[in-house]
Design a protein around this motif. Structure first.
Motif, PDB file in Angstrom:
ATOM      1  N   SER A 157       0.467 -71.777  19.800  1.00  0.00           N
ATOM      2  CA  SER A 157       0.418 -70.546  20.045  1.00  0.00           C
ATOM      3  C   SER A 157      -0.311 -69.988  18.718  1.00  0.00           C
ATOM      4  CB  SER A 157       1.730 -69.809  20.447  1.00  0.00           C
ATOM      5  OG  SER A 157       2.225 -70.525  21.414  1.00  0.00           O
ATOM      6  N   TYR A 158      -0.558 -68.692  18.662  1.00  0.00           N
ATOM      7  CA  TYR A 158      -0.935 -68.070  17.697  1.00  0.00           C
ATOM      8  C   TYR A 158      -0.706 -66.294  17.735  1.00  0.00           C
ATOM      9  CZ  TYR A 158      -5.206 -66.414  20.164  1.00  0.00           C
ATOM     10  OH  TYR A 158      -5.982 -65.711  21.128  1.00  0.00           O
ATOM     11  N   ARG A 159      -0.675 -65.730  16.622  1.00  0.00           N
ATOM     12  CA  ARG A 159      -0.446 -64.383  16.420  1.00  0.00           C
ATOM     13  C   ARG A 159      -1.181 -63.636  15.413  1.00  0.00           C
ATOM     14  NH1 ARG A 159       5.957 -62.031  15.681  1.00  0.00           N
ATOM     15  NH2 ARG A 159       6.033 -63.342  13.970  1.00  0.00           N
ATOM     16  N   PHE A 160      -1.734 -62.639  15.600  1.00  0.00           N
ATOM     17  CA  PHE A 160      -2.098 -61.898  14.707  1.00  0.00           C
ATOM     18  C   PHE A 160      -1.274 -60.685  13.939  1.00  0.00           C
ATOM     19  CE2 PHE A 160      -5.936 -62.664  17.493  1.00  0.00           C
ATOM     20  CZ  PHE A 160      -6.959 -63.257  16.551  1.00  0.00           C
ATOM     21  N   GLN A 161      -1.288 -60.840  12.804  1.00  0.00           N
ATOM     22  CA  GLN A 161      -0.325 -59.806  11.979  1.00  0.00           C
ATOM     23  C   GLN A 161      -0.979 -58.869  11.146  1.00  0.00           C
ATOM     24  OE1 GLN A 161       2.534 -59.234  13.151  1.00  0.00           O
ATOM     25  NE2 GLN A 161       4.175 -60.943  12.506  1.00  0.00           N
ATOM     26  N   TYR A 162      -0.725 -57.577  11.166  1.00  0.00           N
ATOM     27  CA  TYR A 162      -1.200 -56.428  10.355  1.00  0.00           C
ATOM     28  C   TYR A 162      -1.396 -56.830   8.851  1.00  0.00           C
ATOM     29  CZ  TYR A 162      -2.572 -51.691   8.710  1.00  0.00           C
ATOM     30  OH  TYR A 162      -3.096 -50.684   7.974  1.00  0.00           O
ATOM     31  N   ASN A 163      -2.579 -56.766   8.117  1.00  0.00           N
ATOM     32  CA  ASN A 163      -2.739 -56.957   6.709  1.00  0.00           C
ATOM     33  C   ASN A 163      -3.335 -56.171   5.905  1.00  0.00           C
ATOM     34  OD1 ASN A 163      -2.048 -59.413   5.261  1.00  0.00           O
ATOM     35  ND2 ASN A 163      -3.697 -60.384   5.412  1.00  0.00           N
ATOM     36  N   GLY A 164      -3.536 -54.936   6.316  1.00  0.00           N
ATOM     37  CA  GLY A 164      -3.999 -53.955   5.419  1.00  0.00           C
ATOM     38  C   GLY A 164      -5.682 -54.392   5.048  1.00  0.00           C
ATOM     39  N   HIS A 165      -6.170 -54.303   3.952  1.00  0.00           N
ATOM     40  CA  HIS A 165      -7.638 -54.958   3.486  1.00  0.00           C
ATOM     41  C   HIS A 165      -8.610 -53.981   4.350  1.00  0.00           C
ATOM     42  CE1 HIS A 165     -10.420 -57.327   1.891  1.00  0.00           C
ATOM     43  NE2 HIS A 165     -10.832 -57.913   2.934  1.00  0.00           N
ATOM     44  N   ILE A 166      -9.224 -54.302   5.265  1.00  0.00           N
ATOM     45  CA  ILE A 166      -9.783 -53.371   5.999  1.00  0.00           C
ATOM     46  C   ILE A 166      -9.411 -53.162   7.508  1.00  0.00           C
ATOM     47  CG2 ILE A 166     -11.884 -54.361   4.672  1.00  0.00           C
ATOM     48  CD1 ILE A 166     -12.666 -55.716   7.483  1.00  0.00           C
ATOM     49  N   ILE A 167     -10.066 -52.299   8.159  1.00  0.00           N
ATOM     50  CA  ILE A 167      -9.532 -51.919   9.488  1.00  0.00           C
ATOM     51  C   ILE A 167      -9.422 -53.037  10.485  1.00  0.00           C
ATOM     52  CG2 ILE A 167     -11.818 -50.849  10.230  1.00  0.00           C
ATOM     53  CD1 ILE A 167     -10.064 -48.811  11.697  1.00  0.00           C
ATOM     54  N   GLU A 202       7.314 -64.406   7.362  1.00  0.00           N
ATOM     55  CA  GLU A 202       8.773 -64.700   7.172  1.00  0.00           C
ATOM     56  C   GLU A 202       9.050 -66.126   7.250  1.00  0.00           C
ATOM     57  OE1 GLU A 202      11.168 -62.563   9.861  1.00  0.00           O
ATOM     58  OE2 GLU A 202      10.530 -60.513   9.100  1.00  0.00           O
ATOM     59  N   TRP A 203       7.886 -67.067   7.661  1.00  0.00           N
ATOM     60  CA  TRP A 203       8.213 -68.450   7.702  1.00  0.00           C
ATOM     61  C   TRP A 203       6.985 -69.232   7.750  1.00  0.00           C
ATOM     62  CZ3 TRP A 203      12.993 -70.857   8.073  1.00  0.00           C
ATOM     63  CH2 TRP A 203      13.159 -72.163   8.008  1.00  0.00           C
ATOM     64  N   ALA A 204       6.786 -70.077   6.900  1.00  0.00           N
ATOM     65  CA  ALA A 204       5.380 -70.721   6.709  1.00  0.00           C
ATOM     66  C   ALA A 204       5.717 -72.500   6.438  1.00  0.00           C
ATOM     67  CB  ALA A 204       4.614 -70.169   5.558  1.00  0.00           C
ATOM     68  N   ASP A 205       5.470 -73.282   7.334  1.00  0.00           N
ATOM     69  CA  ASP A 205       5.591 -74.791   7.050  1.00  0.00           C
ATOM     70  C   ASP A 205       4.496 -74.971   6.140  1.00  0.00           C
ATOM     71  OD1 ASP A 205       8.138 -75.269   8.179  1.00  0.00           O
ATOM     72  OD2 ASP A 205       6.859 -74.866  10.155  1.00  0.00           O
ATOM     73  N   TYR A 206       3.186 -74.359   6.712  1.00  0.00           N
ATOM     74  CA  TYR A 206       2.033 -74.813   5.958  1.00  0.00           C
ATOM     75  C   TYR A 206       1.241 -73.556   5.639  1.00  0.00           C
ATOM     76  CZ  TYR A 206       2.735 -79.434   7.540  1.00  0.00           C
ATOM     77  OH  TYR A 206       3.473 -80.619   7.535  1.00  0.00           O
ATOM     78  N   LEU A 207       1.073 -73.157   4.416  1.00  0.00           N
ATOM     79  CA  LEU A 207       0.650 -71.848   3.822  1.00  0.00           C
ATOM     80  C   LEU A 207      -0.650 -71.951   3.355  1.00  0.00           C
ATOM     81  CD1 LEU A 207       0.964 -68.527   3.360  1.00  0.00           C
ATOM     82  CD2 LEU A 207       2.301 -69.142   1.263  1.00  0.00           C
ATOM     83  N   PHE A 208      -1.905 -71.228   3.862  1.00  0.00           N
ATOM     84  CA  PHE A 208      -3.021 -71.031   3.297  1.00  0.00           C
ATOM     85  C   PHE A 208      -3.155 -69.711   2.714  1.00  0.00           C
ATOM     86  CE2 PHE A 208      -2.796 -74.330   6.409  1.00  0.00           C
ATOM     87  CZ  PHE A 208      -3.653 -75.036   6.324  1.00  0.00           C
ATOM     88  N   ILE A 209      -3.142 -69.516   1.258  1.00  0.00           N
ATOM     89  CA  ILE A 209      -3.140 -68.182   0.973  1.00  0.00           C
ATOM     90  C   ILE A 209      -4.403 -67.985  -0.019  1.00  0.00           C
ATOM     91  CG2 ILE A 209      -1.503 -68.848  -0.959  1.00  0.00           C
ATOM     92  CD1 ILE A 209      -0.542 -65.744  -0.718  1.00  0.00           C
ATOM     93  N   GLU A 210      -5.031 -66.798   0.272  1.00  0.00           N
ATOM     94  CA  GLU A 210      -6.269 -66.340  -0.810  1.00  0.00           C
ATOM     95  C   GLU A 210      -5.739 -66.148  -2.102  1.00  0.00           C
ATOM     96  OE1 GLU A 210      -7.541 -62.832  -2.150  1.00  0.00           O
ATOM     97  OE2 GLU A 210      -6.681 -61.455  -0.658  1.00  0.00           O
ATOM     98  N   ILE A 412       8.997 -64.998   2.769  1.00  0.00           N
ATOM     99  CA  ILE A 412       9.170 -66.298   3.228  1.00  0.00           C
ATOM    100  C   ILE A 412      10.332 -67.061   3.200  1.00  0.00           C
ATOM    101  CG2 ILE A 412       7.942 -68.806   3.471  1.00  0.00           C
ATOM    102  CD1 ILE A 412       5.510 -67.365   2.840  1.00  0.00           C
ATOM    103  N   LYS A 413      11.163 -67.397   4.188  1.00  0.00           N
ATOM    104  CA  LYS A 413      12.488 -67.872   4.049  1.00  0.00           C
ATOM    105  C   LYS A 413      12.723 -69.310   3.575  1.00  0.00           C
ATOM    106  CE  LYS A 413      14.588 -64.350   7.076  1.00  0.00           C
ATOM    107  NZ  LYS A 413      13.538 -63.445   7.103  1.00  0.00           N
ATOM    108  N   ASN A 414      11.650 -69.966   3.934  1.00  0.00           N
ATOM    109  CA  ASN A 414      11.694 -71.556   3.652  1.00  0.00           C
ATOM    110  C   ASN A 414      10.806 -71.878   2.321  1.00  0.00           C
ATOM    111  OD1 ASN A 414       9.536 -70.932   5.262  1.00  0.00           O
ATOM    112  ND2 ASN A 414       9.203 -73.102   5.506  1.00  0.00           N
ATOM    113  N   ILE A 415      11.140 -72.967   2.266  1.00  0.00           N
ATOM    114  CA  ILE A 415       9.951 -73.797   1.299  1.00  0.00           C
ATOM    115  C   ILE A 415       8.896 -74.317   1.976  1.00  0.00           C
ATOM    116  CG2 ILE A 415       9.763 -75.211  -0.805  1.00  0.00           C
ATOM    117  CD1 ILE A 415      12.823 -74.916  -1.539  1.00  0.00           C
TER     118      ILE A 415
END
Length: 457
Positions: A157-167, A202-210, A412-415
């Motif tokens: 499953s996937y979900r989009f979450q508001y992130n500012g940046h651009i509209i 709030e949770w990320a097992d695998y995080l891809f961050i800019e 993010i609550k986990n490592i």
């Protein structure tokens, strides 16, 4: 049962642009973003290569937001045999539609001009994609709501979450076989003029961050004070203030600030020309999606009435010939193309001209050359001496800086099992890796372009 998931780093790995991440699973293959490389010539040339994966096997493309370096490769993907849906929030798809149409037109015009004026090594020069190819791509768009889980299969499953940046911009959470993959996309600033603060995962097992500004904190600049001073100086010099601007968000932010400065009597009623067909279309997106930004209907209308919208190329020349001191905001933001080049061709060798750079300038772009004090600049096949003064307001960037990025990760609550640093130049990536280790004691990795990581879940 063990599940293998392969991550293909097809772009924005070791570099800022060209965002493309393929997640290959036993059930579905998902491509997160599908952008063009920008900046250095060797990067731009990668755009012409077919992807190193079987495009027909990709089931869906998920878009974090509508910028060219996140959506600009889509028509090439379709040309290579992609048959699935392209999914994003409604404003993201509206922005992507504008950007794809606009860039297709620019690609066609540039190829035609290169062939006509014979400054091409290619016989003949071809557009990167055509308007028809852009339209075929847009027909695959499918909008989904923000903050709603969408099932792709029983286990994904996937979900989009508001992130500012651009509209319309979001980060994407993907739940794959009970593990959460988080793709940050581009993270916005806190206390933005037009947008709400980004949500935080709030949770990320695998995080891809800019990591675009992974090594920097935006200066505490008095943007309104700096703009006021530049405008007053421009009027005294009987000159022109030219602001190359990204059509999405930055242009609207500048319009808003300039309108506010006039309202507060800090600047006189200097003519302001907005010469960005794409920027005008983006203004319509703001009107269409009022819940995605902070402007009231009254503010939006007043701000639009305060400026002169340049509708045609003929009006561009009329604006250049206008002898009054004026502000011209024109695309593109890194001076890589667009209407701003026509103004610079006429005005960059005039000492009363000021060029104000207001966003990130990628390596290899004309904007970066100007920022670094180039004596001359090349476009349309010729060199032009730089006699204009070049100024820079860094804090108008739509990107989170190092402090904002760390703050975005703070809920993010986990490592995370793995943290991948993407969307950054090597120095920014490495500095951010060290900072994450110091702040959270998480180990981060910097994937190489075209590398593949196999995860066993």
């Amino acid at each position: 049962m063990e599940q293998k998931v392969k991550i293909h780093f097809l772009g924005a790995s070791g570099v800022v642009t060209g965002s493309k991440f393929l997640i290959e699973t036993t059930q579905k293959n998902m491509l997160v973003d599908c952008g063009m490389f920008q900046g250095l010539k060797e990067l731009r040339e990668l755009n012409w290569d077919d992807l190193s994966v079987d495009v027909e096997e990709i089931d869906v493309v998920l878009l974090t937001h509508g910028h060219l370096d996140h959506v600009g490769y889509l028509p090439r993907l379709v040309k290579q045999g992609f048959h699935g849906k392209i999914v994003g929030t409604a404003p993201t798809l509206a922005i992507a539609e504008i950007i794809l149409r606009d860039s297709a037109k620019i690609h066609e015009e540039e190829a035609e001009k290169a062939n006509k004026e014979q400054y091409t090594k290619h016989e003949p020069a071809l557009p990167f994609y055509t308007t028809d190819e852009a339209e075929k791509t847009i027909r695959k768009f499918q909008a989904e709501k923000e903050n709603k889980w969408i099932k792709l299969t029983e286990n994904i499953s996937y979900r989009f979450q508001y992130n500012g940046h651009i509209i319309g911009a979001t980060f994407i959470e993907l739940d794959i076989f009970e593990k959460r993959f988080v793709f940050s996309g581009d993270i916005g600033r806190t206390n933005d003029y037009l947008l709400d603060n980004p949500k935080r995962p709030e949770w990320a097992d695998y995080l891809f961050i800019e990591s675009t500004y992974g090594n920097k904190c935006h200066p505490e600049e008095d943007v309104e004070g700096l703009l006021t001073e530049l405008i007053i100086n421009t009027i005294h010099a009987k000159g022109n203030l030219i602001i190359p601007s990204f059509a999405v968000e930055r242009l609207q932010t500048l319009m808003y600030i300039l309108w506010k400065l006039y309202q507060k009597n800090r600047i006189p009623n200097i003519p302001i020309f907005i010469d960005s067909p794409m920027g005008n279309n983006v203004l319509e997106v703001f009107k269409q999606f009022p819940n995605w930004h902070k402007l009231s209907d009254e503010e939006y209308r007043a701000m639009c009435h305060h400026v002169n919208i340049v509708e045609s190329y003929k009006e561009t020349w009329e604006t250049i010939d206008d002898k009054r001191s004026k502000i011209v905001i024109a695309g593109s933001g890194m001076v890589t193309g667009g209407r701003v080049l026509t103004y610079l061709q006429q005005l960059i060798d005039v000492s009363s001209t000021t060029v104000l750079l207001v966003g990130y300038q990628a390596e290899g772009t004309r904007g970066r050359q100007l920022l670094e004090g180039a004596q001359e600049i090349k476009f349309f096949g010729k060199y032009y001496p730089v006699k204009a003064s070049v100024k820079h307001i860094e804090s108008l960037s739509a990107h989170a800086d190092q402090k904002d990025l760390l703050n975005w990760m703070s809920e993010i609550k986990n490592i995370p099992e793995k943290v991948y640093l993407i969307h950054g130049e090597p120095t920014a990536l490495d500095a951010f890796r060290v900072k994450i280790k110091d702040t959270y004691n998480w180990n981060a990795t910097i994937p190489k372009l075209k590398s593949v990581d196999t995860l066993v879940l």
